[in-house]
Design a protein around this motif. Structure first.
Motif, PDB file in Angstrom:
ATOM      1  N   VAL A 181     137.962  81.462  71.625  1.00 25.66           N
ATOM      2  CA  VAL A 181     137.110  80.508  72.347  1.00 25.66           C
ATOM      3  C   VAL A 181     137.654  79.096  72.171  1.00 25.66           C
ATOM      4  O   VAL A 181     137.745  78.322  73.130  1.00 25.66           O
ATOM      5  N   ASP A 182     138.026  78.743  70.937  1.00 33.70           N
ATOM      6  CA  ASP A 182     138.580  77.416  70.677  1.00 33.70           C
ATOM      7  C   ASP A 182     139.842  77.183  71.509  1.00 33.70           C
ATOM      8  O   ASP A 182     140.039  76.098  72.072  1.00 33.70           O
ATOM      9  N   GLN A 183     140.697  78.210  71.581  1.00 30.18           N
ATOM     10  CA  GLN A 183     141.921  78.075  72.356  1.00 30.18           C
ATOM     11  C   GLN A 183     141.612  77.893  73.835  1.00 30.18           C
ATOM     12  O   GLN A 183     142.224  77.072  74.530  1.00 30.18           O
ATOM     13  N   MET A 184     140.617  78.635  74.333  1.00 30.76           N
ATOM     14  CA  MET A 184     140.251  78.514  75.740  1.00 30.76           C
ATOM     15  C   MET A 184     139.692  77.134  76.049  1.00 30.76           C
ATOM     16  O   MET A 184     139.971  76.543  77.088  1.00 30.76           O
ATOM     17  N   PHE A 185     138.902  76.579  75.116  1.00 34.38           N
ATOM     18  CA  PHE A 185     138.358  75.238  75.319  1.00 34.38           C
ATOM     19  C   PHE A 185     139.476  74.189  75.348  1.00 34.38           C
ATOM     20  O   PHE A 185     139.387  73.189  76.061  1.00 34.38           O
ATOM     21  N   THR A 186     140.522  74.415  74.569  1.00 32.05           N
ATOM     22  CA  THR A 186     141.678  73.521  74.614  1.00 32.05           C
ATOM     23  C   THR A 186     142.318  73.544  75.993  1.00 32.05           C
ATOM     24  O   THR A 186     142.664  72.491  76.559  1.00 32.05           O
ATOM     25  N   VAL A 187     142.461  74.740  76.553  1.00 35.97           N
ATOM     26  CA  VAL A 187     143.029  74.883  77.900  1.00 35.97           C
ATOM     27  C   VAL A 187     142.127  74.200  78.933  1.00 35.97           C
ATOM     28  O   VAL A 187     142.605  73.509  79.838  1.00 35.97           O
ATOM     29  N   ILE A 188     140.803  74.381  78.798  1.00 38.31           N
ATOM     30  CA  ILE A 188     139.864  73.734  79.723  1.00 38.31           C
ATOM     31  C   ILE A 188     140.005  72.220  79.662  1.00 38.31           C
ATOM     32  O   ILE A 188     139.993  71.529  80.686  1.00 38.31           O
ATOM     33  N   GLY A 189     140.157  71.687  78.442  1.00 37.60           N
ATOM     34  CA  GLY A 189     140.345  70.247  78.288  1.00 37.60           C
ATOM     35  C   GLY A 189     141.600  69.762  78.986  1.00 37.60           C
ATOM     36  O   GLY A 189     141.604  68.709  79.630  1.00 37.60           O
ATOM     37  N   GLU A 190     142.689  70.533  78.881  1.00 34.21           N
ATOM     38  CA  GLU A 190     143.936  70.156  79.546  1.00 34.21           C
ATOM     39  C   GLU A 190     143.785  70.189  81.058  1.00 34.21           C
ATOM     40  O   GLU A 190     144.282  69.306  81.773  1.00 34.21           O
ATOM     41  N   LEU A 191     143.067  71.201  81.562  1.00 29.44           N
ATOM     42  CA  LEU A 191     142.867  71.325  83.004  1.00 29.44           C
ATOM     43  C   LEU A 191     142.022  70.174  83.551  1.00 29.44           C
ATOM     44  O   LEU A 191     142.342  69.584  84.583  1.00 29.44           O
ATOM     45  N   SER A 192     140.936  69.861  82.848  1.00 31.79           N
ATOM     46  CA  SER A 192     140.072  68.778  83.326  1.00 31.79           C
ATOM     47  C   SER A 192     140.793  67.437  83.250  1.00 31.79           C
ATOM     48  O   SER A 192     140.622  66.582  84.122  1.00 31.79           O
ATOM     49  N   SER A 193     141.632  67.252  82.243  1.00 30.40           N
ATOM     50  CA  SER A 193     142.407  66.007  82.143  1.00 30.40           C
ATOM     51  C   SER A 193     143.377  65.865  83.307  1.00 30.40           C
ATOM     52  O   SER A 193     143.714  64.756  83.724  1.00 30.40           O
ATOM     53  N   ALA A 194     143.813  67.011  83.844  1.00 30.63           N
ATOM     54  CA  ALA A 194     144.740  67.006  84.983  1.00 30.63           C
ATOM     55  C   ALA A 194     144.014  66.904  86.317  1.00 30.63           C
ATOM     56  O   ALA A 194     144.653  66.944  87.373  1.00 30.63           O
ATOM     57  N   GLY A 195     142.659  66.817  86.277  1.00 37.69           N
ATOM     58  CA  GLY A 195     141.898  66.631  87.509  1.00 37.69           C
ATOM     59  C   GLY A 195     141.241  67.862  88.068  1.00 37.69           C
ATOM     60  O   GLY A 195     140.578  67.796  89.110  1.00 37.69           O
ATOM     61  N   THR A 196     141.390  69.007  87.410  1.00 34.77           N
ATOM     62  CA  THR A 196     140.748  70.230  87.887  1.00 34.77           C
ATOM     63  C   THR A 196     139.243  70.166  87.627  1.00 34.77           C
ATOM     64  O   THR A 196     138.807  69.791  86.535  1.00 34.77           O
ATOM     65  N   GLY A 197     138.446  70.512  88.625  1.00 31.87           N
ATOM     66  CA  GLY A 197     137.004  70.602  88.464  1.00 31.87           C
ATOM     67  C   GLY A 197     136.618  72.013  88.089  1.00 31.87           C
ATOM     68  O   GLY A 197     137.163  72.979  88.649  1.00 31.87           O
ATOM     69  N   ILE A 198     135.694  72.178  87.155  1.00 30.82           N
ATOM     70  CA  ILE A 198     135.350  73.503  86.635  1.00 30.82           C
ATOM     71  C   ILE A 198     133.844  73.714  86.677  1.00 30.82           C
ATOM     72  O   ILE A 198     133.078  72.912  86.130  1.00 30.82           O
ATOM     73  N   PHE A 199     133.425  74.800  87.343  1.00 28.24           N
ATOM     74  CA  PHE A 199     132.059  75.287  87.230  1.00 28.24           C
ATOM     75  C   PHE A 199     132.054  76.320  86.103  1.00 28.24           C
ATOM     76  O   PHE A 199     132.848  77.269  86.127  1.00 28.24           O
ATOM     77  N   TYR A 200     131.170  76.145  85.134  1.00 31.99           N
ATOM     78  CA  TYR A 200     131.183  76.962  83.910  1.00 31.99           C
ATOM     79  C   TYR A 200     129.819  77.613  83.728  1.00 31.99           C
ATOM     80  O   TYR A 200     128.809  76.933  83.519  1.00 31.99           O
ATOM     81  N   ILE A 201     129.776  78.954  83.830  1.00 25.17           N
ATOM     82  CA  ILE A 201     128.540  79.706  83.638  1.00 25.17           C
ATOM     83  C   ILE A 201     128.574  80.355  82.262  1.00 25.17           C
ATOM     84  O   ILE A 201     129.540  81.044  81.917  1.00 25.17           O
ATOM     85  N   SER A 202     127.523  80.138  81.477  1.00 25.62           N
ATOM     86  CA  SER A 202     127.467  80.752  80.149  1.00 25.62           C
ATOM     87  C   SER A 202     126.030  80.866  79.679  1.00 25.62           C
ATOM     88  O   SER A 202     125.184  80.041  80.017  1.00 25.62           O
ATOM     89  N   HIS A 203     125.770  81.926  78.900  1.00 25.87           N
ATOM     90  CA  HIS A 203     124.476  82.075  78.247  1.00 25.87           C
ATOM     91  C   HIS A 203     124.516  81.566  76.811  1.00 25.87           C
ATOM     92  O   HIS A 203     123.501  81.564  76.125  1.00 25.87           O
ATOM     93  N   ARG A 204     125.685  81.152  76.350  1.00 26.62           N
ATOM     94  CA  ARG A 204     125.829  80.693  74.973  1.00 26.62           C
ATOM     95  C   ARG A 204     125.562  79.190  74.912  1.00 26.62           C
ATOM     96  O   ARG A 204     126.431  78.369  75.225  1.00 26.62           O
TER      97      ARG A 204
END
Length: 534
Positions: A181-204
């Motif tokens: 999960v930590d690794q995936m969040f790192t990837v998400i941070g890199e993507l958002s920094s590059a301008g990618t918009g993310i819709f994130y669905i989670s129950h956690r």
């Protein structure tokens, strides 16, 4: 932010009806470049339907969808992908018989100058993508050999390979370990920094503040609340999701376990044939008493699932070392029928693959495990079948229109309760549960925990494998931690903290860093009050 103040995505007045059920009602949402926008809500609230519309999977709807200010009406997911939208669905769309690389480039195969599929280049590109995502997998391995969590990481890598400007992630961490999960969040941070918009669905709930900028809550197909995700509390979100105050998921259970029912002593399985991706028991020792809930913790690949499968007779065939004693006698179940005859019931991790016949009715799925018991001269009387199904479904508060509806039409939480109901109909002495609340909303989780507490109070023993630390500490009396197929530690939940459990799973001593990773636990080794389901 794209084009000045213009959102990357605008969904306006979106409405979608299935038969007489309104899945989405006049929903309006926006997503900006570089933003992570969390969508919250109970199962059936409309989150996935809304995202399936955006991704081109659902085409018959009212309202409008605009991308960079231009309105689109996608005819298929491929149209959405060409427009720069990629979705990682909750139910993975991977092909088991193809390799990791072939799945990553499925439908977009790289080709040589002669037009042939260039597998070598696909393997090299896939290896680079996997390394960027932090996934240690051979791109030549068939996806069908991977565990559920590994398949989830392949699906994430596949979406990243599209180089999308809009990424939709539906329960992406449901089968991942804390480190993954930590690794995936790192990837998400890199993507958002590059301008990618993310819709994130989670129950956690604990993830939302870590990863999201904004949160929108859906209930009964409509938007009911919006929050700054960094400041939103779990209590606020839960109240908005269910429309009422949600008491704590875990409640003290004043119940003392009975005599020992199951004892596993140094269990080791030496399979006749190695199965890639599996971690067979290699020295597991544990016990479960009647009326006791014992958790099985560990990172992905630690052997949690394989232990439960071995006990239920669906594990790898081969030679056993060690002993399994059940209800006072040594046993070795070779088939599920033998295990069920002994008094065991098993709920698998992936309910749609190993737990349900999604095209069949709720009624048929519910009574499947006891057909021989309710049959008369080889046939099942319809009235008896219906009465049996309705009784257990009512007891478990399963929300449905008719018992004759296809079980695949139910929300994830209600599907899981159908699977649990079928297991309970066998009147088991021991429940073997693998990730019983995976992909389930907060309301359904509370009901499942209450169900498990009631089962334990009736004397049923429960062995529960889970990747969620709060679940293990909140539901279980004890937690047995596995690593590399071996028992490495046992924790009493009356005295253990999340930091203690996280440290045990990772094989290190509690440190300040681990305390932070355990979502703000005050100090390593600090005891937490014992909490159990009602």
């Amino acid at each position: 932010m794209d084009d000045g103040d213009r959102p990357l995505v605008e969904m306006s007045g979106v409405t979608k009806t299935y038969g007489g059920v309104c899945a989405c009602r006049e929903v309006s949402l926006t997503l900006r470049g570089g933003e992570v926008h969390a969508l919250l809500g109970e199962n059936g609230a409309g989150k996935s339907t809304l995202m399936r519309i955006l991704s081109g999977d659902v085409t018959d709807y009212d309202g409008s969808v605009s991308l960079r200010g231009r309105e689109f009406r996608f005819a298929a997911p491929s149209d959405a992908q060409r427009a720069g939208i990629a979705m990682i669905p909750q139910e993975l769309d991977l092909v088991p018989g193809l390799s990791v690389a072939e799945n990553i480039f499925l439908g977009r195969e790289l080709r040589t100058r002669c037009g042939a599929v260039d597998r070598g280049r696909m393997i090299r590109r896939s290896r680079g993508l996997l390394e960027h995502t932090g996934v240690a997998l051979d791109p030549r391995r068939p996806v069908g050999e991977l565990r559920t969590g590994e398949q989830q990481l392949v699906a994430i890598t596949k979406a990243l390979a599209l180089d999308a400007r809009v990424l939709i992630m539906d329960e992406p961490t449901s089968a991942l370990s804390s480190a993954e999960v930590d690794q995936m969040f790192t990837v998400i941070g890199e993507l958002s920094s590059a301008g990618t918009g993310i819709f994130y669905i989670s129950h956690r709930m604990e993830e939302i503040g870590r990863v999201a900028d904004r949160a929108t809550v859906l209930r009964n197909g409509s938007v009911v609340a919006e929050f700054d995700a960094r400041r939103m509390s779990a209590r606020q979100a839960a109240r908005a999701m269910v429309g009422r105050s949600v008491r704590t998921l875990f409640h003290t259970r004043a119940h003392e376990p009975g005599p020992e029912l199951l004892r596993v002593e140094d269990l080791t399985v030496i399979p006749r044939r190695e199965r890639p991706g599996r971690r067979e028991p290699a020295g597991i020792t544990l016990s479960v008493r009647r009326g006791e809930i014992v958790g099985v913790g560990g990172l992905l690949g630690s052997g949690r699932t394989e232990l439960l499968e071995t006990l239920f007779g669906v594990g790898s065939h081969g030679r056993w070392r060690g002993e399994v004693t059940f209800d006072g006698r040594r046993v070795r179940p070779r088939t599920p029928r033998q295990a069920q005859h002994l008094g065991m019931a098993f709920v698998a991790e992936d309910r749609r693959v190993a737990g349900l016949m999604v095209g069949h009715s709720v009624q048929a799925n519910t009574v499947l495990s006891i057909v021989d018991r309710i049959a008369v001269l080889g046939a099942v009387p319809r009235r008896r079948e219906t009465g049996t199904a309705r009784a257990i479904l009512t007891e478990l508060n399963v929300k449905l229109g008719s018992v004759r509806d296809a079980v695949g039409t139910l929300s994830g939480g209600n599907q899981q309760k159908v699977v649990l109901g079928r297991a309970l109909l066998t009147e088991p002495k021991l429940l073997l549960l693998d990730e019983p609340t995976r992909g389930v909303d907060v309301g359904a989780k509370a009901e499942i925990y209450e169900l498990l507490g009631a089962a334990a109070e009736r004397g049923i023993a429960v062995l529960l494998a889970s990747s969620e630390l709060p679940e293990l500490l909140g539901v279980c009396d004890r937690v047995v931690v596995l690593r590399s197929g071996r028992t490495v530690r046992e924790l009493d939940t009356r005295a253990a903290s999340e930091a203690d459990l996280l440290a045990a799973t990772m094989g290190v001593g509690p440190t300040a860093e681990l305390v932070d990773a355990a979502n703000g636990t005050a100090s390593a080794g600090t005891g937490t009050p014992r909490a159990q389901p009602r």
